[in-house]
Scaffold this motif. Structure first.
Motif, short mmCIF file in Angstrom:
data_model
loop_
_atom_site.label_atom_id
_atom_site.label_comp_id
_atom_site.label_asym_id
_atom_site.label_seq_id
_atom_site.Cartn_x
_atom_site.Cartn_y
_atom_site.Cartn_z
N LYS A 65 54.35 39.27 26.43
CA LYS A 65 54.69 38.05 27.12
C LYS A 65 54.18 38.14 28.56
CE LYS A 65 57.04 36.37 23.66
NZ LYS A 65 56.51 35.26 22.86
N THR A 66 53.49 37.09 29.01
CA THR A 66 52.95 37.07 30.37
C THR A 66 54.07 36.93 31.38
OG1 THR A 66 50.87 36.08 29.60
CG2 THR A 66 51.40 35.88 31.95
N THR A 67 54.09 37.79 32.38
CA THR A 67 55.09 37.72 33.45
C THR A 67 54.46 37.41 34.80
OG1 THR A 67 54.94 40.12 33.78
CG2 THR A 67 56.65 39.32 32.28
N GLN A 68 53.16 37.58 34.94
CA GLN A 68 52.51 37.29 36.21
C GLN A 68 51.01 37.11 35.99
OE1 GLN A 68 52.02 40.36 39.43
NE2 GLN A 68 53.44 39.05 40.53
N LYS A 69 50.43 36.16 36.73
CA LYS A 69 48.99 36.01 36.77
C LYS A 69 48.53 35.96 38.21
CE LYS A 69 47.58 33.80 32.43
NZ LYS A 69 46.53 34.79 32.13
N ILE A 70 47.39 36.55 38.48
CA ILE A 70 46.78 36.48 39.80
C ILE A 70 45.41 35.87 39.67
CG2 ILE A 70 45.86 37.81 41.73
CD1 ILE A 70 48.18 39.68 41.51
N ILE A 71 45.20 34.77 40.38
CA ILE A 71 43.93 34.04 40.31
C ILE A 71 43.10 34.37 41.56
CG2 ILE A 71 42.86 31.76 40.25
CD1 ILE A 71 45.35 30.73 38.85
N PHE A 72 41.89 34.82 41.33
CA PHE A 72 40.97 35.10 42.43
C PHE A 72 40.15 33.85 42.70
CE2 PHE A 72 41.55 39.17 40.10
CZ PHE A 72 42.33 39.78 41.06
N LEU A 73 40.14 33.42 43.94
CA LEU A 73 39.56 32.13 44.30
C LEU A 73 38.06 32.22 44.52
CD1 LEU A 73 42.33 31.07 46.85
CD2 LEU A 73 42.23 30.61 44.39
N THR A 74 37.38 31.10 44.24
CA THR A 74 35.94 30.99 44.48
C THR A 74 35.72 30.07 45.67
OG1 THR A 74 35.50 31.23 42.10
CG2 THR A 74 33.74 30.31 43.47
N GLN A 75 34.97 30.54 46.65
CA GLN A 75 34.76 29.73 47.83
C GLN A 75 33.92 28.51 47.51
OE1 GLN A 75 33.21 31.88 51.19
NE2 GLN A 75 33.37 30.13 52.57
N GLU A 76 34.34 27.37 48.02
CA GLU A 76 33.65 26.11 47.83
C GLU A 76 33.05 25.70 49.18
OE1 GLU A 76 31.83 23.03 46.98
OE2 GLU A 76 32.98 23.76 45.25
N PHE A 77 31.71 25.53 49.24
CA PHE A 77 31.04 25.31 50.52
C PHE A 77 30.85 23.84 50.87
CE2 PHE A 77 29.77 29.57 49.22
CZ PHE A 77 29.97 30.28 50.39
N GLU A 78 30.73 22.97 49.89
CA GLU A 78 30.36 21.59 50.15
C GLU A 78 31.52 20.73 50.64
OE1 GLU A 78 27.35 20.26 50.06
OE2 GLU A 78 26.54 22.25 49.66
N LYS A 79 32.74 21.03 50.22
CA LYS A 79 33.83 20.08 50.40
C LYS A 79 34.59 20.22 51.72
CE LYS A 79 34.52 19.57 45.44
NZ LYS A 79 35.46 19.61 44.32
#
Length: 335
Positions: A65-79
């Motif tokens: 059972k999932t108890t934690q997720k960590i999302i690594f972010l991708t830099q967005e240059f245009e916005k």
């Protein structure tokens, strides 16, 4: 069979259990942890829940059972080009199988660098969601998510709550939102957020509530001269078995196993399992109706288990913590 051969078989059994509970046919490909943010490598961003008894009551299924997720972010240059303050944009890649009903909390972690800030004063960070963009890629609209006041006299990890926003994104199936972090009080053009691999921003999602529950465990461990049924140590070192290149935490764990004799009637009748209760009744009935010696001998086996939490890298942009039910032998008995 030698003791070393038995140990190898037990370790292989534990390895197969982990993979099966993760619904994997084989271990994931080798991964590098060198570019993971410091809080993840050192473990202080990872949720630890010591209430294994509570978890066991909730985890009736065989699988993890999932108890934690960590999302690594991708830099967005245009916005972020047209923002009036120093800012930086990131795109999130949220797992589509993440259930909104089990979200406990979500936080954006980012590392501030005081070299780009005015010392001795607080600074205001504005977190927004970039909602709409035209075909010409010009700024149309953004929605404020949070405002954070940061005092900057030293390097520090800062956290901004994203729980409500994450639940909305999941409810509306927005799995790739873009977020913008701006510093409204910064007087330089440079954004004071570190993007170094040890300090790059990430989002921590907790999907299981923490509980505080203290319980005392019975001393069931084998001693140097133990011959009767007892619990013995079986430490699984993930580096030794070659799994430390995809399992981040823990470095290993003690699975334990049961060994010893069940020849004594006392060992059987005091085991405390459903099987031993029936066996005890059978012993009583046999002793009343026959003088023959009972030849049935039960086995020393686990009577209670607890869960194991592991934190592993499952893709380039996501790390996951799961709870694996019934992975640690808590007590042994004859049945």
């Amino acid at each position: 069979m030698s003791e070393d051969e038995l140990t190898s078989l037990r370790i292989e059994y534990v390895k197969n259990q982990i993979l099966h509970k993760l619904r994997m046919d084989q271990r994931p490909p080798k991964k590098s942890f060198d570019d993971l943010p410091e809080p993840i490598q050192e473990g202080f961003a990872i949720q630890n829940d010591d209430d294994t008894e509570y978890l066991n009551r909730q985890l009736d299924d065989y699988f993890a059972k999932t108890t934690q997720k960590i999302i690594f972010l991708t830099q967005e240059f245009e916005k972020c080009k047209s923002h009036e303050y120093p800012s930086i944009c990131f795109m999130m890649n949220i797992s589509e199988d993440l259930d909104v009903n089990i979200i406990e909390s979500a936080q954006l972690w980012f590392y501030t660098e005081p070299n780009n800030l005015n010392h001795g004063m607080n600074h205001t960070f504005l977190l927004s969601e970039v909602e709409l963009w035209g075909t010409s890629k010009k700024f149309i609209k953004s929605k404020t998510l949070a405002i954070s006041q940061v005092g900057q006299d030293e390097l520090a990890w800062e956290k901004i709550d994203l729980t409500t926003s994450l639940k909305i994104w999941l409810e509306y199936h927005n799995f790739n939102p873009t977020i913008e972090l701006a510093c409204e009080t910064c007087k330089t053009e440079a954004m004071p957020i570190s993007l170094h691999q040890d300090h790059k921003p990430f989002v921590v999602i907790n999907t299981f509530p923490k509980r505080s529950f203290n319980r005392q465990r019975r001393n069931v461990n084998c001693g140097p001269s133990s011959t009767e049924c007892c619990r013995d140590s079986l430490y699984i070192d993930f580096a030794t078995i070659g799994w430390n290149d995809w399992i981040i935490h823990p470095k290993g764990y003690n699975a334990y196993f049961c060994r010893g004799s069940c020849n004594r009637v006392a060992s059987i009748t005091q085991a405390g399992t459903h099987h031993s209760t029936i066996f005890n009744k059978f012993l009583h009935h046999t002793s009343k109706n026959t003088k023959k010696k009972l030849e049935l001998v039960p086995c020393c086996t686990a009577t209670r288990y607890s869960s194991l939490q592991i934190f592993y890298l499952d893709s380039n942009n996501t790390a996951t913590q799961v709870t694996l039910p019934n992975m640690i032998v808590e007590s042994c008995g004859c049945s």
